[in-house]
Scaffold this motif. Sequence first.
Motif, PDB file in Angstrom:
ATOM      1  N   GLU A 105      23.833   8.395 -52.075  1.00 23.92           N
ATOM      2  CA  GLU A 105      23.340   7.559 -50.981  1.00 23.92           C
ATOM      3  C   GLU A 105      23.649   6.079 -51.245  1.00 23.92           C
ATOM      4  OE1 GLU A 105      19.151   6.341 -48.771  1.00 23.92           O
ATOM      5  OE2 GLU A 105      19.162   7.982 -50.223  1.00 23.92           O
ATOM      6  N   GLN A 106      23.449   5.636 -52.480  1.00 24.04           N
ATOM      7  CA  GLN A 106      23.753   4.251 -52.836  1.00 24.04           C
ATOM      8  C   GLN A 106      25.252   3.971 -52.717  1.00 24.04           C
ATOM      9  OE1 GLN A 106      21.907   4.280 -56.738  1.00 24.04           O
ATOM     10  NE2 GLN A 106      20.471   2.672 -56.081  1.00 24.04           N
ATOM     11  N   LYS A 107      26.058   4.916 -53.168  1.00 22.27           N
ATOM     12  CA  LYS A 107      27.510   4.753 -53.051  1.00 22.27           C
ATOM     13  C   LYS A 107      27.911   4.593 -51.586  1.00 22.27           C
ATOM     14  CE  LYS A 107      28.663   7.291 -57.248  1.00 22.27           C
ATOM     15  NZ  LYS A 107      29.254   8.519 -57.801  1.00 22.27           N
ATOM     16  N   GLN A 108      27.309   5.385 -50.715  1.00 25.07           N
ATOM     17  CA  GLN A 108      27.622   5.298 -49.286  1.00 25.07           C
ATOM     18  C   GLN A 108      27.143   3.975 -48.699  1.00 25.07           C
ATOM     19  OE1 GLN A 108      29.547   7.449 -47.473  1.00 25.07           O
ATOM     20  NE2 GLN A 108      29.445   5.785 -46.000  1.00 25.07           N
ATOM     21  N   GLN A 109      25.952   3.532 -49.104  1.00 24.90           N
ATOM     22  CA  GLN A 109      25.437   2.248 -48.625  1.00 24.90           C
ATOM     23  C   GLN A 109      26.342   1.103 -49.059  1.00 24.90           C
ATOM     24  OE1 GLN A 109      21.500   2.376 -50.345  1.00 24.90           O
ATOM     25  NE2 GLN A 109      20.550   2.906 -48.375  1.00 24.90           N
ATOM     26  N   LEU A 110      26.824   1.147 -50.301  1.00 26.97           N
ATOM     27  CA  LEU A 110      27.718   0.104 -50.788  1.00 26.97           C
ATOM     28  C   LEU A 110      29.062   0.135 -50.072  1.00 26.97           C
ATOM     29  CD1 LEU A 110      26.912   0.278 -54.597  1.00 26.97           C
ATOM     30  CD2 LEU A 110      26.315  -1.556 -53.008  1.00 26.97           C
ATOM     31  N   GLN A 111      29.547   1.347 -49.785  1.00 28.67           N
ATOM     32  CA  GLN A 111      30.806   1.464 -49.041  1.00 28.67           C
ATOM     33  C   GLN A 111      30.640   0.896 -47.633  1.00 28.67           C
ATOM     34  OE1 GLN A 111      33.732   2.387 -50.234  1.00 28.67           O
ATOM     35  NE2 GLN A 111      34.737   2.106 -48.274  1.00 28.67           N
ATOM     36  N   ASP A 112      29.517   1.198 -46.990  1.00 26.04           N
ATOM     37  CA  ASP A 112      29.246   0.655 -45.646  1.00 26.04           C
ATOM     38  C   ASP A 112      29.138  -0.865 -45.694  1.00 26.04           C
ATOM     39  OD1 ASP A 112      29.214   3.269 -44.746  1.00 26.04           O
ATOM     40  OD2 ASP A 112      27.017   3.412 -44.655  1.00 26.04           O
ATOM     41  N   LEU A 113      28.460  -1.368 -46.714  1.00 29.23           N
ATOM     42  CA  LEU A 113      28.313  -2.816 -46.885  1.00 29.23           C
ATOM     43  C   LEU A 113      29.678  -3.469 -47.043  1.00 29.23           C
ATOM     44  CD1 LEU A 113      26.589  -5.369 -47.426  1.00 29.23           C
ATOM     45  CD2 LEU A 113      26.475  -4.642 -49.816  1.00 29.23           C
ATOM     46  N   ARG A 114      30.508  -2.888 -47.861  1.00 27.01           N
ATOM     47  CA  ARG A 114      31.851  -3.434 -48.086  1.00 27.01           C
ATOM     48  C   ARG A 114      32.677  -3.422 -46.800  1.00 27.01           C
ATOM     49  NH1 ARG A 114      36.750  -0.964 -50.499  1.00 27.01           N
ATOM     50  NH2 ARG A 114      38.020  -2.699 -51.154  1.00 27.01           N
ATOM     51  N   GLU A 115      32.572  -2.342 -46.042  1.00 21.66           N
ATOM     52  CA  GLU A 115      33.317  -2.263 -44.786  1.00 21.66           C
ATOM     53  C   GLU A 115      32.833  -3.303 -43.778  1.00 21.66           C
ATOM     54  OE1 GLU A 115      33.068   1.800 -43.482  1.00 21.66           O
ATOM     55  OE2 GLU A 115      34.328   2.520 -45.148  1.00 21.66           O
ATOM     56  N   ARG A 116      31.515  -3.525 -43.709  1.00 21.05           N
ATOM     57  CA  ARG A 116      30.974  -4.551 -42.805  1.00 21.05           C
ATOM     58  C   ARG A 116      31.470  -5.933 -43.199  1.00 21.05           C
ATOM     59  NH1 ARG A 116      26.098  -1.906 -43.528  1.00 21.05           N
ATOM     60  NH2 ARG A 116      25.302  -3.627 -44.777  1.00 21.05           N
ATOM     61  N   GLN A 117      31.461  -6.207 -44.495  1.00 20.65           N
ATOM     62  CA  GLN A 117      31.935  -7.511 -44.975  1.00 20.65           C
ATOM     63  C   GLN A 117      33.416  -7.703 -44.672  1.00 20.65           C
ATOM     64  OE1 GLN A 117      30.851  -7.307 -49.078  1.00 20.65           O
ATOM     65  NE2 GLN A 117      28.745  -7.964 -48.720  1.00 20.65           N
ATOM     66  N   GLN A 118      34.184  -6.650 -44.852  1.00 19.10           N
ATOM     67  CA  GLN A 118      35.618  -6.745 -44.570  1.00 19.10           C
ATOM     68  C   GLN A 118      35.860  -6.965 -43.074  1.00 19.10           C
ATOM     69  OE1 GLN A 118      37.946  -3.365 -45.804  1.00 19.10           O
ATOM     70  NE2 GLN A 118      39.864  -4.480 -45.605  1.00 19.10           N
ATOM     71  N   GLN A 119      35.127  -6.277 -42.220  1.00 19.25           N
ATOM     72  CA  GLN A 119      35.258  -6.482 -40.776  1.00 19.25           C
ATOM     73  C   GLN A 119      34.897  -7.911 -40.394  1.00 19.25           C
ATOM     74  OE1 GLN A 119      32.778  -3.436 -39.094  1.00 19.25           O
ATOM     75  NE2 GLN A 119      34.288  -1.806 -39.443  1.00 19.25           N
ATOM     76  N   HIS A 120      33.855  -8.431 -41.013  1.00 21.56           N
ATOM     77  CA  HIS A 120      33.440  -9.814 -40.742  1.00 21.56           C
ATOM     78  C   HIS A 120      34.535 -10.800 -41.159  1.00 21.56           C
ATOM     79  CE1 HIS A 120      30.809 -13.261 -40.273  1.00 21.56           C
ATOM     80  NE2 HIS A 120      31.132 -13.638 -41.502  1.00 21.56           N
ATOM     81  N   ARG A 121      35.110 -10.577 -42.353  1.00 20.00           N
ATOM     82  CA  ARG A 121      36.193 -11.456 -42.813  1.00 20.00           C
ATOM     83  C   ARG A 121      37.403 -11.374 -41.886  1.00 20.00           C
ATOM     84  NH1 ARG A 121      34.891  -9.439 -47.833  1.00 20.00           N
ATOM     85  NH2 ARG A 121      36.688  -8.064 -47.815  1.00 20.00           N
ATOM     86  N   MET A 122      37.745 -10.181 -41.454  1.00 24.90           N
ATOM     87  CA  MET A 122      38.906 -10.021 -40.581  1.00 24.90           C
ATOM     88  C   MET A 122      38.660 -10.682 -39.214  1.00 24.90           C
ATOM     89  SD  MET A 122      40.991  -8.763 -42.509  1.00 24.90           S
ATOM     90  CE  MET A 122      42.355  -7.755 -42.120  1.00 24.90           C
TER      91      MET A 122
END
Length: 157
Positions: free
Chosen positions: A55-72
Motif C-alpha cells: 500500500e505504501q509503495k502504491q501511495q508513493l508511486q501515485d505521489l510521484r506521478e502527481r508530482q511529475q504531472q504537476h512539473r510537466m
Amino acid sequence: MRNTLIVFGAAMLLAQVFTAQAQPIERPQAARSHWSAGGERHPLRMLRGLDLTDEQKQQLQDLRERQQQHRMANRDSVKEAHQWLKRSTEQLLSLPEFDATLAAEIAARKAELLKTREQEKLKAQFELQQVLSAEQLAKLKAKHKTKHKHRFAIPKG
C-alpha cells in the motif's frame, strides 16, 4: 625558440590530459551519482530498506506521478521564466550604465522562482512523510544523515 616553447607547452598539455584520463577519480560511495550504470534514475532509492508495504509503495508511486504531472504542466511557464531571466540578465550586462530597476525586477523574478521551487520541495517532503510510519521515517532520516555526512567533512591534508 618561440616554436620550441609552443611545442613543449602543447606536449605538456597533452601529457596532462592523457594522465588525467588514465587515472579515474575515486569518490566515496556516498558521493556517487543517483544515476545507475545503465543511465536509469532511481528517485526513490533512499526508500530502499525501509520495508514498505504494498500500500505504501502504491501511495508513493501515485505521489510521484502527481508530482511529475504537476512539473510537466508547469514546464513551459518555468522554461519561459528562465529564458526571460537569461535575456534580461544579458541585456542588463550589455547596458552602458547599471539599471537598478531592471536588476530589481530580475532579482524579484528569480526569488519568486526559487520560492516556488522550495515550496514544491517542502510539500513533496511533507507528503512523503505522511506515507511513512514513525519507524520508517526515523530510519530514512538516519540514512539521509549518513549519506550527506561527507559534504561537511573537512579534508585531511
